[in-house]
Design a protein around this motif. Structure first.
Motif, mmCIF file in Angstrom:
data_model
loop_
_atom_site.group_PDB
_atom_site.id
_atom_site.type_symbol
_atom_site.label_atom_id
_atom_site.label_comp_id
_atom_site.label_asym_id
_atom_site.label_seq_id
_atom_site.Cartn_x
_atom_site.Cartn_y
_atom_site.Cartn_z
ATOM 1 N N LEU A 14 0.824 -1.210 0.000
ATOM 2 C CA LEU A 14 0.000 0.000 0.000
ATOM 3 C C LEU A 14 0.857 1.259 0.000
ATOM 4 C CD1 LEU A 14 -2.856 -0.850 2.526
ATOM 5 C CD2 LEU A 14 -3.177 -0.108 0.183
ATOM 6 N N LYS A 15 1.901 1.253 0.833
ATOM 7 C CA LYS A 15 2.764 2.423 0.925
ATOM 8 C C LYS A 15 3.523 2.690 -0.371
ATOM 9 C CE LYS A 15 3.519 2.915 5.847
ATOM 10 N NZ LYS A 15 3.649 4.307 6.245
ATOM 11 N N LYS A 16 3.821 1.613 -1.121
ATOM 12 C CA LYS A 16 4.481 1.791 -2.412
ATOM 13 C C LYS A 16 3.572 2.520 -3.388
ATOM 14 C CE LYS A 16 7.812 -1.924 -2.798
ATOM 15 N NZ LYS A 16 8.014 -3.275 -3.294
ATOM 16 N N ARG A 17 2.287 2.183 -3.364
ATOM 17 C CA ARG A 17 1.328 2.761 -4.292
ATOM 18 C C ARG A 17 0.822 4.140 -3.866
ATOM 19 N NH1 ARG A 17 -3.010 -0.883 -3.988
ATOM 20 N NH2 ARG A 17 -4.245 0.861 -4.719
ATOM 21 N N LYS A 18 0.914 4.434 -2.558
ATOM 22 C CA LYS A 18 0.357 5.674 -2.015
ATOM 23 C C LYS A 18 1.084 6.900 -2.567
ATOM 24 C CE LYS A 18 1.295 7.098 2.203
ATOM 25 N NZ LYS A 18 1.636 8.510 2.242
ATOM 26 N N PRO A 19 0.346 7.881 -3.073
ATOM 27 C CA PRO A 19 0.992 9.102 -3.582
ATOM 28 C C PRO A 19 1.428 10.026 -2.442
ATOM 29 C CG PRO A 19 -1.375 9.292 -3.795
ATOM 30 C CD PRO A 19 -1.114 7.920 -3.265
ATOM 31 N N ASP A 20 2.264 10.990 -2.769
ATOM 32 C CA ASP A 20 2.619 12.019 -1.794
ATOM 33 C C ASP A 20 1.473 13.009 -1.768
ATOM 34 O OD1 ASP A 20 5.126 10.938 -1.288
ATOM 35 O OD2 ASP A 20 6.017 11.999 -2.986
ATOM 36 N N PHE A 21 0.775 13.076 -0.649
ATOM 37 C CA PHE A 21 -0.343 14.000 -0.541
ATOM 38 C C PHE A 21 0.208 15.391 -0.237
ATOM 39 C CE2 PHE A 21 -2.253 9.917 0.840
ATOM 40 C CZ PHE A 21 -3.138 9.781 -0.205
ATOM 41 N N ILE A 22 0.158 16.279 -1.240
ATOM 42 C CA ILE A 22 0.627 17.641 -1.020
ATOM 43 C C ILE A 22 -0.539 18.604 -1.159
ATOM 44 C CG2 ILE A 22 2.979 17.125 -1.781
ATOM 45 C CD1 ILE A 22 2.296 18.768 -4.349
ATOM 46 N N ARG A 23 -0.376 19.768 -0.565
ATOM 47 C CA ARG A 23 -1.437 20.762 -0.544
ATOM 48 C C ARG A 23 -1.728 21.301 -1.940
ATOM 49 N NH1 ARG A 23 -1.204 25.954 3.494
ATOM 50 N NH2 ARG A 23 -3.200 26.854 2.897
ATOM 51 N N GLN A 24 -2.973 21.634 -2.169
ATOM 52 C CA GLN A 24 -3.411 22.164 -3.460
ATOM 53 C C GLN A 24 -2.625 23.435 -3.823
ATOM 54 O OE1 GLN A 24 -7.541 23.295 -3.529
ATOM 55 N NE2 GLN A 24 -7.671 23.046 -5.731
ATOM 56 N N ASP A 25 -2.132 23.497 -5.046
ATOM 57 C CA ASP A 25 -1.385 24.629 -5.605
ATOM 58 C C ASP A 25 -0.034 24.889 -4.936
ATOM 59 O OD1 ASP A 25 -3.390 24.997 -7.428
ATOM 60 O OD2 ASP A 25 -4.337 26.664 -6.381
ATOM 61 N N SER A 26 0.459 23.955 -4.108
ATOM 62 C CA SER A 26 1.759 24.181 -3.472
ATOM 63 C C SER A 26 2.895 24.101 -4.492
ATOM 64 C CB SER A 26 1.989 23.178 -2.350
ATOM 65 O OG SER A 26 2.093 21.877 -2.865
ATOM 66 N N HIS A 27 2.646 23.448 -5.629
ATOM 67 C CA HIS A 27 3.671 23.380 -6.671
ATOM 68 C C HIS A 27 3.695 24.657 -7.510
ATOM 69 C CE1 HIS A 27 -0.044 22.173 -8.660
ATOM 70 N NE2 HIS A 27 0.531 22.420 -9.821
ATOM 71 N N LYS A 28 2.668 25.492 -7.379
ATOM 72 C CA LYS A 28 2.588 26.737 -8.156
ATOM 73 C C LYS A 28 3.130 27.932 -7.391
ATOM 74 C CE LYS A 28 -1.667 25.556 -10.645
ATOM 75 N NZ LYS A 28 -3.066 25.954 -10.804
ATOM 76 N N LYS A 29 2.825 27.996 -6.086
ATOM 77 C CA LYS A 29 3.172 29.172 -5.286
ATOM 78 C C LYS A 29 4.181 28.805 -4.208
ATOM 79 C CE LYS A 29 -1.271 31.303 -6.055
ATOM 80 N NZ LYS A 29 -2.496 30.535 -6.171
ATOM 81 N N LYS A 30 5.237 29.615 -4.120
ATOM 82 C CA LYS A 30 6.308 29.334 -3.176
ATOM 83 C C LYS A 30 5.852 29.462 -1.725
ATOM 84 C CE LYS A 30 11.243 30.091 -3.064
ATOM 85 N NZ LYS A 30 12.347 30.888 -3.589
ATOM 86 N N LYS A 31 4.955 30.431 -1.449
ATOM 87 C CA LYS A 31 4.535 30.669 -0.066
ATOM 88 C C LYS A 31 3.573 29.598 0.462
ATOM 89 C CE LYS A 31 0.720 33.806 -1.152
ATOM 90 N NZ LYS A 31 0.162 35.132 -0.959
#
Length: 134
Positions: A14-31
């Motif tokens: 399960l852990k192999k398949r689990k994605p990295d849950f990151i916050r919405q738009d965190s890849h767009k905005k540095k802050k």
């Protein structure tokens, strides 16, 4: 393979398949930091679980209850700070992590005792090497 080992294998898969849950738009905005926060916007495509948007945290990604919070070996992690706590541990079901507040002299004594009692230490990859170095 007993059921406990099977559950550990299931968790690993399960852990192999689990994605990295990151916050919405965190890849767009540095802050906007990457640590997870649930999307709450009214028109949020991530909240609506639309295709093509990042996956959200849900109960389906959790590991089986019996092996939740255990180490990779299936041992229960425990933080210890003195010799009494170390002697109370059971080497078959518990793994030890030595607290940060313990000084070098007492740390070496704890490591030597843990090696003697055949208790796994999680802080160190090679505890004998640490004892020799100090």
């Amino acid at each position: 393979m007993n059921t406990f080992q099977r559950l550990l294998e299931t968790r690993r898969a399960l852990k192999k398949r689990k994605p990295d849950f990151i916050r919405q738009d965190s890849h767009k905005k540095k802050k906007v930091k990457t640590n997870w926060k649930r999307p709450r916007g009214l028109q949020s495509k991530m909240r609506l679980k639309n295709r093509g948007y990042r996956r959200s945290v849900s109960a389906g990604w959790r590991s089986p209850t019996a092996v939740r919070g255990l180490t990779r070996d299936g041992l229960q992690p425990i933080v210890i700070a003195n010799m009494n706590e170390l002697k109370k541990t059971d080497s078959k079901i518990q793994a030890v992590s030595i607290s940060r507040q313990v000084g070098a002299k007492n740390r070496v004594l704890l490591i030597k005792e843990a090696i003697k009692l055949n208790i796994k230490i999680m802080n160190y990859k090679n505890p004998q090497l640490y004892v020799q170095k100090v």
